[in-house]
Design a protein around this motif. Structure first.
Motif, PDB file in Angstrom:
ATOM      1  N   ASP A   1      52.206  33.226  32.712  1.00 12.23           N
ATOM      2  CA  ASP A   1      51.047  32.452  33.152  1.00 12.23           C
ATOM      3  C   ASP A   1      49.866  33.343  33.543  1.00 12.23           C
ATOM      4  O   ASP A   1      48.809  32.848  33.929  1.00 12.23           O
ATOM      5  N   GLY A   2      50.049  34.655  33.462  1.00 15.10           N
ATOM      6  CA  GLY A   2      48.965  35.576  33.764  1.00 15.10           C
ATOM      7  C   GLY A   2      48.904  36.042  35.202  1.00 15.10           C
ATOM      8  O   GLY A   2      47.943  36.712  35.589  1.00 15.10           O
ATOM      9  N   HIS A   3      49.914  35.735  35.997  1.00 19.68           N
ATOM     10  CA  HIS A   3      49.860  36.200  37.385  1.00 19.68           C
ATOM     11  C   HIS A   3      50.178  37.693  37.461  1.00 19.68           C
ATOM     12  O   HIS A   3      50.871  38.255  36.617  1.00 19.68           O
ATOM     13  N   VAL A   4      49.634  38.325  38.482  1.00 19.08           N
ATOM     14  CA  VAL A   4      49.920  39.725  38.784  1.00 19.08           C
ATOM     15  C   VAL A   4      50.178  39.838  40.284  1.00 19.08           C
ATOM     16  O   VAL A   4      49.477  39.225  41.089  1.00 19.08           O
ATOM     17  N   GLY A   5      51.198  40.638  40.652  1.00 18.56           N
ATOM     18  CA  GLY A   5      51.567  40.694  42.055  1.00 18.56           C
ATOM     19  C   GLY A   5      51.895  39.282  42.539  1.00 18.56           C
ATOM     20  O   GLY A   5      52.675  38.568  41.915  1.00 18.56           O
TER      21      GLY A   5
ATOM     22  N   ALA B   1      44.202  35.970  25.789  1.00 18.98           N
ATOM     23  CA  ALA B   1      43.166  35.446  26.683  1.00 18.98           C
ATOM     24  C   ALA B   1      42.670  36.517  27.649  1.00 18.98           C
ATOM     25  O   ALA B   1      41.470  36.677  27.871  1.00 18.98           O
ATOM     26  N   ALA B   2      43.615  37.278  28.212  1.00 21.37           N
ATOM     27  CA  ALA B   2      43.253  38.291  29.209  1.00 21.37           C
ATOM     28  C   ALA B   2      42.389  39.394  28.617  1.00 21.37           C
ATOM     29  O   ALA B   2      41.390  39.808  29.212  1.00 21.37           O
ATOM     30  N   LEU B   3      42.754  39.877  27.422  1.00 20.67           N
ATOM     31  CA  LEU B   3      42.021  40.985  26.821  1.00 20.67           C
ATOM     32  C   LEU B   3      40.712  40.546  26.176  1.00 20.67           C
ATOM     33  O   LEU B   3      39.754  41.325  26.112  1.00 20.67           O
ATOM     34  N   SER B   4      40.656  39.321  25.707  1.00 23.27           N
ATOM     35  CA  SER B   4      39.426  38.831  25.068  1.00 23.27           C
ATOM     36  C   SER B   4      38.464  38.231  26.075  1.00 23.27           C
ATOM     37  O   SER B   4      37.275  38.074  25.802  1.00 23.27           O
ATOM     38  N   GLY B   5      38.985  37.886  27.275  1.00 23.85           N
ATOM     39  CA  GLY B   5      38.137  37.283  28.299  1.00 23.85           C
ATOM     40  C   GLY B   5      37.877  35.813  28.081  1.00 23.85           C
ATOM     41  O   GLY B   5      36.998  35.226  28.737  1.00 23.85           O
ATOM     42  N   THR B   6      38.643  35.175  27.199  1.00 21.73           N
ATOM     43  CA  THR B   6      38.426  33.754  26.890  1.00 21.73           C
ATOM     44  C   THR B   6      39.359  32.883  27.726  1.00 21.73           C
ATOM     45  O   THR B   6      40.358  32.380  27.238  1.00 21.73           O
ATOM     46  N   PHE B   7      39.021  32.752  28.996  1.00 25.76           N
ATOM     47  CA  PHE B   7      39.814  31.879  29.868  1.00 25.76           C
ATOM     48  C   PHE B   7      38.915  31.330  30.962  1.00 25.76           C
ATOM     49  O   PHE B   7      37.894  31.930  31.305  1.00 25.76           O
ATOM     50  N   ASP B   8      39.309  30.172  31.470  1.00 28.51           N
ATOM     51  CA  ASP B   8      38.542  29.554  32.543  1.00 28.51           C
ATOM     52  C   ASP B   8      38.720  30.337  33.831  1.00 28.51           C
ATOM     53  O   ASP B   8      39.732  31.033  34.025  1.00 28.51           O
ATOM     54  N   GLU B   9      37.760  30.204  34.728  1.00 28.98           N
ATOM     55  CA  GLU B   9      37.774  30.957  35.981  1.00 28.98           C
ATOM     56  C   GLU B   9      39.076  30.761  36.744  1.00 28.98           C
ATOM     57  O   GLU B   9      39.537  29.644  36.907  1.00 28.98           O
ATOM     58  N   TRP B  10      39.660  31.863  37.178  1.00 33.87           N
ATOM     59  CA  TRP B  10      40.857  31.923  38.011  1.00 33.87           C
ATOM     60  C   TRP B  10      42.148  31.546  37.272  1.00 33.87           C
ATOM     61  O   TRP B  10      43.205  31.488  37.891  1.00 33.87           O
ATOM     62  N   THR B  11      42.081  31.268  35.961  1.00 35.18           N
ATOM     63  CA  THR B  11      43.295  30.804  35.279  1.00 35.18           C
ATOM     64  C   THR B  11      44.188  31.936  34.773  1.00 35.18           C
ATOM     65  O   THR B  11      45.384  31.724  34.554  1.00 35.18           O
ATOM     66  N   ILE B  12      43.626  33.131  34.579  1.00 37.24           N
ATOM     67  CA  ILE B  12      44.412  34.276  34.107  1.00 37.24           C
ATOM     68  C   ILE B  12      44.108  35.462  35.022  1.00 37.24           C
ATOM     69  O   ILE B  12      43.269  36.329  34.689  1.00 37.24           O
ATOM     70  N   PRO B  13      44.761  35.567  36.173  1.00 32.24           N
ATOM     71  CA  PRO B  13      44.478  36.694  37.075  1.00 32.24           C
ATOM     72  C   PRO B  13      44.578  38.065  36.410  1.00 32.24           C
ATOM     73  O   PRO B  13      43.783  38.956  36.710  1.00 32.24           O
ATOM     74  N   ALA B  14      45.526  38.235  35.498  1.00 29.48           N
ATOM     75  CA  ALA B  14      45.677  39.534  34.832  1.00 29.48           C
ATOM     76  C   ALA B  14      44.400  39.941  34.097  1.00 29.48           C
ATOM     77  O   ALA B  14      44.088  41.131  33.986  1.00 29.48           O
ATOM     78  N   GLY B  15      43.671  38.960  33.611  1.00 31.76           N
ATOM     79  CA  GLY B  15      42.438  39.246  32.900  1.00 31.76           C
ATOM     80  C   GLY B  15      41.306  39.696  33.805  1.00 31.76           C
ATOM     81  O   GLY B  15      40.270  40.185  33.312  1.00 31.76           O
ATOM     82  N   LEU B  16      41.472  39.550  35.105  1.00 31.73           N
ATOM     83  CA  LEU B  16      40.458  39.965  36.068  1.00 31.73           C
ATOM     84  C   LEU B  16      40.638  41.413  36.518  1.00 31.73           C
ATOM     85  O   LEU B  16      39.772  41.965  37.196  1.00 31.73           O
ATOM     86  N   VAL B  17      41.762  42.015  36.162  1.00 29.05           N
ATOM     87  CA  VAL B  17      42.045  43.385  36.604  1.00 29.05           C
ATOM     88  C   VAL B  17      41.275  44.371  35.729  1.00 29.05           C
ATOM     89  O   VAL B  17      41.606  44.582  34.552  1.00 29.05           O
ATOM     90  N   LYS B  18      40.219  44.926  36.300  1.00 26.48           N
ATOM     91  CA  LYS B  18      39.380  45.906  35.601  1.00 26.48           C
ATOM     92  C   LYS B  18      38.933  46.931  36.633  1.00 26.48           C
ATOM     93  O   LYS B  18      38.160  46.600  37.531  1.00 26.48           O
ATOM     94  N   CYS B  19      39.432  48.131  36.524  1.00 25.86           N
ATOM     95  CA  CYS B  19      39.120  49.161  37.514  1.00 25.86           C
ATOM     96  C   CYS B  19      37.643  49.550  37.446  1.00 25.86           C
ATOM     97  O   CYS B  19      37.161  49.979  36.399  1.00 25.86           O
ATOM     98  N   GLU B  20      36.969  49.393  38.560  1.00 22.52           N
ATOM     99  CA  GLU B  20      35.554  49.743  38.638  1.00 22.52           C
ATOM    100  C   GLU B  20      35.432  51.269  38.764  1.00 22.52           C
ATOM    101  O   GLU B  20      35.880  51.845  39.733  1.00 22.52           O
ATOM    102  N   GLY B  21      34.834  51.898  37.782  1.00 21.86           N
ATOM    103  CA  GLY B  21      34.698  53.345  37.826  1.00 21.86           C
ATOM    104  C   GLY B  21      35.978  54.075  37.512  1.00 21.86           C
ATOM    105  O   GLY B  21      36.077  55.283  37.698  1.00 21.86           O
ATOM    106  N   GLY B  22      36.984  53.365  37.036  1.00 22.64           N
ATOM    107  CA  GLY B  22      38.256  53.982  36.711  1.00 22.64           C
ATOM    108  C   GLY B  22      38.731  53.553  35.337  1.00 22.64           C
ATOM    109  O   GLY B  22      37.937  53.209  34.464  1.00 22.64           O
TER     110      GLY B  22
END
Length: 310
Positions: free
Chosen positions: A211-215, A272-293
């Motif tokens: 379902d895209g959850h992380v932690g 969905a996670a890698l393409s960014g094609t998901f509704d807000e908050w529906t794929i938490p894994a897709g939100l993981v993007k290290c800022e400056g890393g």
């Protein structure tokens, strides 16, 4: 006639450049002597040493078993391995390389782990992979009272590799709000922070659910909706289950984050996670993007199949 008196000059104008330098040289000499007479002042400290690689210098090496590689427009990497066993080997290989590099550069290595298969993969770590006395382990989530994540870490790699138990930052006992506050305070004390006041882990490991959850950040949950609000550790008290979770801000502030996803059941989520094609908050894994890393996914050929068709 009597000699003309010279007008008094300030003392500093009468000194030669060499004379003016003597106090500076003396002070520098005293400081160096003091440092070498107290070797602890020169030792790298987890608390005193600022976290490195916040300016985009972090990298996650391509695992040796990589079959193919994809790069998203926002710079995330997806390394494709043959199967789940190859993913496990890649996790251990990556942790060994990154940990050794961090210890060589800054004298310590901080890693944040969940439970599950991605942590069990660390059983493949060699005790000689790095100086494990300099490793500090934190947890991305934990069920209070059960401590499955802690137990899995200890059984999989902590004891095998000789990480001092004092360096394994176990979640405490009590009510979720109190436990979360205490764990947040410990993390903020032990780990260097960025300019937003969020601790910067050298590496975060995350497994992913279908379902895209992380932690413990699940789709549509109150916890995932705290993203971007500067929170560090979140209390969870739902359905009789009491736990704590590191926030999305912690994941995205890390120098590096590695996510794993294996099997056909995760193919839609990975796409969905890698393409960014998901509704807000529906794929938490897709939100993981290290800022400056650096952010990397370790997938197998089944889980990447739908994304690879694009």
């Amino acid at each position: 006639p009597p000699p003309r008196r010279r007008r008094d000059r300030p003392l500093w104008t009468a000194l030669s450049p060499l004379a003016m330098m003597r106090p500076i040289v003396l002070l520098a000499t005293l400081l160096c002597a003091s440092a070498f007479s107290h070797p602890s002042a020169l030792r790298p400290s987890l608390r005193a040493t600022p976290t490195l690689r916040l300016s985009g210098g972090a990298a996650i090496p391509q695992p040796s078993g990589t079959v193919s590689r994809h790069t998203t427009p926002d710079g995330r990497e997806a390394y494709v391995l043959a199967d789940s066993d190859a993913i496990s080997a890649a996790v251990a290989e990556s942790v060994a390389a990154i940990g050794a590099e961090c210890i060589a550069a800054q004298g310590s290595f901080t890693i944040c782990v969940p439970g599950g298969s991605i942590v069990k993969a660390l059983s493949k770590l060699s005790p000689d992979a790095m100086d494990f006395s300099k490793v500090h382990v934190f947890f991305a989530n934990e069920r209070i009272g059960e401590y499955k994540c802690y137990k899995t870490a200890v059984e999989s790699f902590v004891d095998k590799c000789g990480i001092p138990h004092a360096n394994v930052h176990k979640v405490g006992e009590g009510e979720p709000a109190d436990v979360a506050a205490a764990y947040e305070a410990e993390m903020l004390t032990c780990v260097s922070k960025n300019d937003k006041g969020i601790p910067v882990m050298d590496l975060v490991l995350l497994g992913t659910g279908e379902d895209g959850h992380v932690g413990s950040l699940h789709p549509g949950s109150d916890e995932v909706k705290e993203s971007g609000k500067g929170k560090v550790i979140l209390p969870i008290d739902k359905g009789g289950k009491k736990s704590i979770a590191a926030s999305m801000d912690v994941f995205c502030s890390a120098s590096r984050c590695i996510l794993s996803a294996a099997g056909a059941g995760r193919a839609g989520m990975v796409k969905a996670a890698l393409s960014g094609t998901f509704d807000e908050w529906t794929i938490p894994a897709g939100l993981v993007k290290c800022e400056g890393g650096a952010t990397a996914w370790l997938c197998d050929e089944e889980s990447i199949a739908e994304f690879a068709k694009k």
